[in-house]
Every structure is written in C-alpha cells, then in structure tokens.
Write an enzyme that holds these catalytic residues in place. Structure first.
Site, PDB file in Angstrom:
ATOM      1  N   SER A 259      -3.880   1.939   4.218  1.00  0.00           N
ATOM      2  CA  SER A 259      -3.267   2.645   3.089  1.00  0.00           C
ATOM      3  C   SER A 259      -4.192   3.729   2.569  1.00  0.00           C
ATOM      4  CB  SER A 259      -2.946   1.681   1.945  1.00  0.00           C
ATOM      5  OG  SER A 259      -4.128   1.294   1.279  1.00  0.00           O
ATOM      6  N   ASP A 260      -3.605   4.753   1.977  1.00  0.00           N
ATOM      7  CA  ASP A 260      -4.418   5.675   1.187  1.00  0.00           C
ATOM      8  C   ASP A 260      -4.892   4.870  -0.013  1.00  0.00           C
ATOM      9  OD1 ASP A 260      -5.661   7.959   0.181  1.00  0.00           O
ATOM     10  OD2 ASP A 260      -3.961   9.245   0.682  1.00  0.00           O
ATOM     11  N   TRP A 261      -5.874   5.359  -0.723  1.00  0.00           N
ATOM     12  CA  TRP A 261      -6.490   4.592  -1.807  1.00  0.00           C
ATOM     13  C   TRP A 261      -5.471   4.249  -2.893  1.00  0.00           C
ATOM     14  CZ3 TRP A 261      -9.132   5.074   2.071  1.00  0.00           C
ATOM     15  CH2 TRP A 261     -10.478   4.747   2.168  1.00  0.00           C
TER      16      TRP A 261
END
Length: 199
Positions: free
Chosen positions: A163-165
């Site tokens: 995932s992106d942050w």
C-alpha cells in the site's frame, strides 16, 4: 554529479539515457545500503497540473511510458535493487487524492493507463504500490478487480502489492490483493487478527 528529475529524462525519449540514469540511481541506493526503490512511478499524466508529475516516468504517452518503464526496471534491478512500481492505478491528481474516485472502463484502462505497468511487470518488477484513490467506487488498495483480476491474473504479476502510506482502509484488503500494509500494520495488526480493538 547530479541526477535529473524523471520528467527531464522522459522528455528526451531515449531508452539509453533512461538506462544510464536508472543505473546511476540504483548504484546510489545500493551504496547507501538500500535494496528497494519506491519507484518508478509510471502513471500516464492526464493533466499538467498533477502535483507529483515530476516523478512520473510515462509522461502522457502510454507507448513511450511502457518503453521507458521496461528500461528503467531492468536497469535498476540489474544493479541488485528491487523496484516498486507505483501508483496502481489511476492516480492522476494529488489534490484530495484520498477522496478521488476514478471512473474508468476496461478499454480505457488497458489502452491508455495500463501499458507502462504491464511493461514494468514484463521487465520483472518485484513489487507494485497501490494508490490512495478509489477506482470505480472501491479504494485501489482493496479493489479486487484491479489487484486480483487485472494485475495478478491478466497481467500475470508475480511480485507483491504494497500500500501507499496509510492507503489501507480495511481488513478486507488482504482478501482483495494487497500483500503488505505501510507504514505499519494498523489493519493487519495482531489485535485485529484476534478481534481486539486497534487504536
């Protein structure tokens, strides 16, 4: 020496320059003890006002983006650094990116937006980063149509999806194609696994 921004590299449209720059970046990563690069970002730019266009390798041409993505991935990974291709998928704006819902039909996805991602996968990309936005009503990081079907089944992606942050929104993400939550395991914590409340 100074490494140019990715947009500067893609405007010349020369795979040999991309190979040289990507190799230099990878050697710098490796020299600092890093073995993973969060990039390249290969989204096709649909507006010049995108807040992170400076980091997108593809520009506005999916064919050129595919050629450059393949070259970049092979060059970086040839230096022993794994690439994490981003931002899958349809991450076309920075403003309110967590609230955006990209409505995209299959033909447009495969003809315009997916070619750079496909090329990166064929080049052996080790990981894929899913985006903040929704795609056809479902967050990208828990969208089984784009992660399971399009990415893993049709494109044949064998790596892992990160995932992106803080782009993970539920525990369902793991069933729908996400493999790793970043920057920490909020939705995949031991507390959630055993049914306790996670704060």
């Amino acid at each position: 020496y100074e490494i140019p921004r990715v947009t500067g590299v893609q405007t010349c449209a020369l795979p040999i320059l991309v190979q040289e720059v990507a190799g230099a970046i990878a050697r710098e990563f490796r020299g600092k003890g890093a073995n993973v690069m969060l990039g390249p970002a290969v989204n096709v730019q649909r507006t010049a006002r995108g807040g992170r266009n400076f980091e997108y390798l593809s520009g506005e041409d999916p064919y050129l983006g595919a050629r450059l993505a393949e070259t970049f991935v092979k060059s970086v990974q040839g230096e022993g650094v794994m690439t994490v291709i981003k931002h899958f998928a349809f991450n076309e704006q920075e403003t309110n990116r967590e609230q955006v819902d990209a409505s995209v039909d299959q033909r447009t996805a495969w003809e315009l937006y997916y070619p750079p991602f496909e090329a990166a996968i064929k080049a052996g990309a080790g990981a894929m980063m899913c985006a903040y936005n929704r795609v056809n009503g479902t967050y990208a990081c828990e969208n089984d149509m784009i992660l399971q079907h399009d990415l893993k089944e049709v494109m044949g992606f064998q790596g892992f999806v990160v995932s992106d942050w803080m782009a993970t929104h539920s525990t369902q993400s793991i069933e729908r194609g996400l493999d790793m939550e970043m920057p920490r395991g909020h939705w995949r914590s031991e507390e959630r696994r055993v049914g306790k409340e996670c704060r």
